[in-house]
Write a protein that holds these residues in place. Sequence first.
Motif, mmCIF file in Angstrom:
data_model
loop_
_atom_site.group_PDB
_atom_site.id
_atom_site.type_symbol
_atom_site.label_atom_id
_atom_site.label_comp_id
_atom_site.label_asym_id
_atom_site.label_seq_id
_atom_site.Cartn_x
_atom_site.Cartn_y
_atom_site.Cartn_z
ATOM 1 N N GLY A 21 1.329 -1.558 -2.321
ATOM 2 C CA GLY A 21 1.772 -0.924 -0.926
ATOM 3 C C GLY A 21 2.711 -1.479 -0.393
ATOM 4 N N PRO A 22 3.649 -0.571 0.449
ATOM 5 C CA PRO A 22 4.949 -1.117 1.028
ATOM 6 C C PRO A 22 4.763 -1.979 1.929
ATOM 7 C CG PRO A 22 4.375 1.147 1.852
ATOM 8 C CD PRO A 22 3.405 1.001 0.783
ATOM 9 N N ASN A 23 3.637 -2.106 2.652
ATOM 10 C CA ASN A 23 3.352 -3.022 3.820
ATOM 11 C C ASN A 23 2.334 -4.248 3.243
ATOM 12 O OD1 ASN A 23 0.875 -1.538 3.462
ATOM 13 N ND2 ASN A 23 0.381 -1.655 5.688
ATOM 14 N N VAL A 24 2.402 -4.321 2.020
ATOM 15 C CA VAL A 24 1.563 -5.682 1.354
ATOM 16 C C VAL A 24 2.476 -6.722 1.038
ATOM 17 C CG1 VAL A 24 -0.118 -6.214 -0.416
ATOM 18 C CG2 VAL A 24 -0.155 -3.932 0.754
ATOM 19 N N LEU A 25 2.095 -7.876 1.387
ATOM 20 C CA LEU A 25 2.464 -9.225 0.957
ATOM 21 C C LEU A 25 1.547 -9.771 0.272
ATOM 22 C CD1 LEU A 25 4.758 -11.498 0.723
ATOM 23 C CD2 LEU A 25 3.678 -12.399 2.945
ATOM 24 N N SER A 26 1.746 -10.031 -1.308
ATOM 25 C CA SER A 26 0.652 -10.854 -2.156
ATOM 26 C C SER A 26 1.111 -12.113 -2.224
ATOM 27 C CB SER A 26 0.825 -10.085 -3.570
ATOM 28 O OG SER A 26 0.393 -8.845 -3.468
ATOM 29 N N ILE A 27 0.132 -13.126 -1.730
ATOM 30 C CA ILE A 27 0.160 -14.449 -2.144
ATOM 31 C C ILE A 27 -0.873 -15.261 -3.039
ATOM 32 C CG2 ILE A 27 1.071 -14.443 0.414
ATOM 33 C CD1 ILE A 27 -1.785 -15.947 1.300
ATOM 34 N N LEU A 28 -0.489 -15.980 -3.459
ATOM 35 C CA LEU A 28 -1.438 -16.810 -4.449
ATOM 36 C C LEU A 28 -2.434 -17.640 -3.680
ATOM 37 C CD1 LEU A 28 -0.251 -19.367 -7.198
ATOM 38 C CD2 LEU A 28 -2.570 -18.996 -6.290
ATOM 39 N N GLY A 29 -3.772 -16.953 -3.852
ATOM 40 C CA GLY A 29 -4.886 -17.492 -3.056
ATOM 41 C C GLY A 29 -4.882 -16.666 -1.570
ATOM 42 N N SER A 30 -5.452 -17.632 -0.512
ATOM 43 C CA SER A 30 -5.683 -17.008 0.734
ATOM 44 C C SER A 30 -4.907 -18.021 1.835
ATOM 45 C CB SER A 30 -7.187 -17.320 1.048
ATOM 46 O OG SER A 30 -7.937 -16.594 0.081
ATOM 47 N N PRO A 31 -4.680 -17.531 2.875
ATOM 48 C CA PRO A 31 -4.131 -18.191 4.028
ATOM 49 C C PRO A 31 -5.049 -19.289 4.519
ATOM 50 C CG PRO A 31 -3.712 -15.895 4.615
ATOM 51 C CD PRO A 31 -4.886 -15.876 3.480
ATOM 52 N N HIS A 32 -4.680 -20.367 4.716
ATOM 53 C CA HIS A 32 -5.526 -21.488 5.448
ATOM 54 C C HIS A 32 -4.776 -22.373 6.425
ATOM 55 C CE1 HIS A 32 -3.312 -24.158 2.713
ATOM 56 N NE2 HIS A 32 -3.413 -23.353 1.578
ATOM 57 N N ARG A 33 -5.504 -23.444 6.588
ATOM 58 C CA ARG A 33 -4.797 -24.362 7.869
ATOM 59 C C ARG A 33 -4.614 -25.600 7.089
ATOM 60 N NH1 ARG A 33 -8.898 -25.518 12.175
ATOM 61 N NH2 ARG A 33 -6.916 -25.981 13.516
ATOM 62 N N ILE A 34 -4.751 -25.942 5.877
ATOM 63 C CA ILE A 34 -4.340 -27.272 5.415
ATOM 64 C C ILE A 34 -2.888 -27.424 5.376
ATOM 65 C CG2 ILE A 34 -4.480 -28.656 3.281
ATOM 66 C CD1 ILE A 34 -7.119 -28.105 4.671
ATOM 67 N N THR A 35 -2.304 -28.229 5.503
ATOM 68 C CA THR A 35 -1.080 -28.862 5.594
ATOM 69 C C THR A 35 -1.022 -30.307 5.489
ATOM 70 O OG1 THR A 35 -0.394 -29.110 8.103
ATOM 71 C CG2 THR A 35 0.004 -26.917 7.263
ATOM 72 N N ARG A 40 -9.151 -2.298 2.371
ATOM 73 C CA ARG A 40 -9.847 -1.333 1.822
ATOM 74 C C ARG A 40 -10.244 -0.068 2.807
ATOM 75 N NH1 ARG A 40 -14.197 -4.415 -1.928
ATOM 76 N NH2 ARG A 40 -12.774 -6.163 -2.810
ATOM 77 N N TRP A 41 -9.624 0.172 3.707
ATOM 78 C CA TRP A 41 -9.642 1.202 4.612
ATOM 79 C C TRP A 41 -8.428 1.314 5.643
ATOM 80 C CZ3 TRP A 41 -10.962 1.317 10.337
ATOM 81 C CH2 TRP A 41 -11.400 2.470 10.741
ATOM 82 N N LYS A 42 -7.844 2.543 5.713
ATOM 83 C CA LYS A 42 -6.817 2.913 6.291
ATOM 84 C C LYS A 42 -5.490 1.697 6.324
ATOM 85 C CE LYS A 42 -8.601 5.297 10.075
ATOM 86 N NZ LYS A 42 -8.081 6.511 9.892
ATOM 87 N N ASN A 43 -5.103 1.434 5.046
ATOM 88 C CA ASN A 43 -4.268 0.399 4.742
ATOM 89 C C ASN A 43 -3.052 0.514 5.300
ATOM 90 O OD1 ASN A 43 -6.314 -0.864 3.431
ATOM 91 N ND2 ASN A 43 -5.062 -1.179 1.403
ATOM 92 N N ARG A 44 -2.445 1.744 5.528
ATOM 93 C CA ARG A 44 -1.220 2.069 6.073
ATOM 94 C C ARG A 44 -1.185 1.763 7.489
ATOM 95 N NH1 ARG A 44 0.695 7.730 3.097
ATOM 96 N NH2 ARG A 44 0.385 6.952 1.001
ATOM 97 N N ALA A 45 -2.239 1.606 8.225
ATOM 98 C CA ALA A 45 -2.304 1.569 9.654
ATOM 99 C C ALA A 45 -1.802 0.172 10.371
ATOM 100 C CB ALA A 45 -3.768 1.825 10.245
ATOM 101 N N TYR A 46 -1.790 -0.848 9.223
ATOM 102 C CA TYR A 46 -1.342 -2.420 9.688
ATOM 103 C C TYR A 46 0.060 -2.406 9.434
ATOM 104 C CZ TYR A 46 -5.915 -2.065 8.609
ATOM 105 O OH TYR A 46 -7.441 -1.426 8.480
#
Length: 321
Positions: free
Chosen positions: A122-136, A103-109
């Motif tokens: 945005g062109p630099n956005v990857l949408s995923i289902l939910g959030s990243p996590h450590r469960i494997t 929600r701030w300077k989204n093009r900077a990453y």
Amino acid sequence: MSVWVVSDGRRGIENQSLGLAEALAELAPATITRHIVRWKPAFDRWPSALKQPWMLAEGQDLLAGPDFPDIWIATGRATLPLSVRIKGASKGRTFVVQTQDPRWKNRAYDLIIAPKHDQVSGPNVLSILGSPHRITPDRLRAAAPQFADRIAPLPHPRVAVMIGGTSKAFDLTPEHAATLADVIADTVEEAGGSLLVTFSRRTPLIAQTLMMQRLKPVNGWIWDGAGDNPLFVMLDAADHILVTEDSANMATEAASTGKPVHILPMVPLKPQTKFARLHQELQDHGATRPFDGTLPHWTYEPLSETHRAARVILAKRANRS
């Protein structure tokens, strides 16, 4: 490959970046270094646009160099003023990944990895289902021997219960906590099973106490917060998982196991458009259903969004190089 994991140190926040870093390390040799960002108290609540590196607590200047990471993965508001500057400090060497919606300077990453239900574009956005996590699956299996003696005697079906708490969106009142506990206890006892219960740091003390009192007579294990968190062990041992609806992280983690995930209702504090989208996406995937006081069994493809995101990071970094 050097990977820095940057956060404010809160477990639920850091686990998003750390999960991505660990997924990267499974795909390519990597050294992971954790960094906790702390701003001096006088500046902690300042807007990201006004924060400067000299406002950081002593020893916190991650932009000083001369060493910079190949990949910077950051999560949380506290990291944003550094994430937008690291590329310049490293003279373009560092590939910058920010999770959630900045929600701030989204093009900077170089890459933003955001939950699909947040509807970030945005062109630099990857949408995923939910959030990243450590469960494997491997990590769950590796944790199992630590508490094997405690888990082994418990009868099936084993029901893991992950209780969240109060947030801007939901509440867990004493009355609602008591009702939830009674329904869960009746369901597990009727099935002849056992309980594996954990609480969030956000769980109100009164609600937690009430639930523990009502669930204690049921065969099982209620973690009291002492010692190592047994979450991985409980998820590995569970036949069913019950998760309160207030946490995108907990629901996503549970859905990565391939086990039936039952969503427990909370007390909404305002209309829940974003959470409604998330839970609909999880239901459409086949991972979750609303808890109805029964324990039906079903199967689905375990979510693997964290590893999908890690593959995208490596591909985009390679293309940029």
